[in-house]
Write a protein that holds these residues in place. Structure first.
Motif, short mmCIF file in Angstrom:
data_model
loop_
_atom_site.label_atom_id
_atom_site.label_comp_id
_atom_site.label_asym_id
_atom_site.label_seq_id
_atom_site.Cartn_x
_atom_site.Cartn_y
_atom_site.Cartn_z
N ALA A 24 51.73 -8.23 -1.48
CA ALA A 24 50.71 -7.63 -0.63
C ALA A 24 49.57 -8.60 -0.35
O ALA A 24 49.08 -8.69 0.77
N LEU A 25 49.15 -9.32 -1.34
CA LEU A 25 48.03 -10.23 -1.14
C LEU A 25 48.46 -11.54 -0.49
O LEU A 25 47.81 -12.04 0.43
N GLY A 51 41.64 -9.58 5.62
CA GLY A 51 41.21 -8.20 5.42
C GLY A 51 42.39 -7.27 5.24
O GLY A 51 42.39 -6.39 4.38
N LEU A 52 43.44 -7.48 6.04
CA LEU A 52 44.66 -6.67 5.88
C LEU A 52 45.33 -6.95 4.55
O LEU A 52 45.85 -6.04 3.90
N SER A 56 45.84 -4.02 1.86
CA SER A 56 47.15 -3.61 1.34
C SER A 56 47.19 -3.79 -0.18
O SER A 56 47.77 -2.97 -0.89
N GLN A 57 46.56 -4.83 -0.66
CA GLN A 57 46.49 -5.04 -2.10
C GLN A 57 45.71 -3.91 -2.77
O GLN A 57 46.11 -3.41 -3.82
N PHE A 58 44.62 -3.50 -2.17
CA PHE A 58 43.80 -2.41 -2.70
C PHE A 58 44.62 -1.12 -2.83
O PHE A 58 44.58 -0.44 -3.86
N PHE A 84 36.43 -7.05 -0.83
CA PHE A 84 36.81 -8.09 0.14
C PHE A 84 37.32 -7.46 1.44
O PHE A 84 37.04 -7.96 2.53
N MET A 85 38.05 -6.36 1.33
CA MET A 85 38.51 -5.65 2.52
C MET A 85 37.31 -5.19 3.35
O MET A 85 37.29 -5.36 4.57
#
Length: 97
Positions: A24-25, A51-52, A56-58, A84-85
């Protein structure tokens, strides 16, 4: 993928979580690097991709924490991914003006 690359049967749920985290990251970094290699990146494009990636990581971090397989001290990473997002989202909001 893990079943085809390892001899672990069944595949550990934590191993699956780790690959999801990394995928994801890192996909955002791959997109930015690929665009940069072809000279097709900009600050706005890079910020959108990152940002994406952090977004997605979040989401995957939250999913993993709900599973109960991860220790609480990893919540700091979740908070940073969300931060960060948001930072990239704010930048993109103002860059679009």
């Amino acid at each position: 993928m893990l079943e085809s690359l390892t001899s672990e049967v069944p595949v550990s749920p934590i191993a699956v979580d780790v690959l999801r985290f990394l995928g994801a990251l890192n996909i955002g970094y791959v997109l930015v690097a690929g665009a940069g290699a072809y000279g097709a990146t900009s600050a706005v494009g890079a910020s959108a991709a990152l940002g994406l990636a952090n977004g997605s990581q979040f989401v995957l971090d939250l999913y993993a924490h709900r599973s109960g397989r991860w220790k609480q001290r990893l919540k700091g990473i979740t908070v940073l991914d969300g931060l960060f997002m948001l930072v990239h989202g704010v930048y993109l909001t103002y860059a679009a003006r």
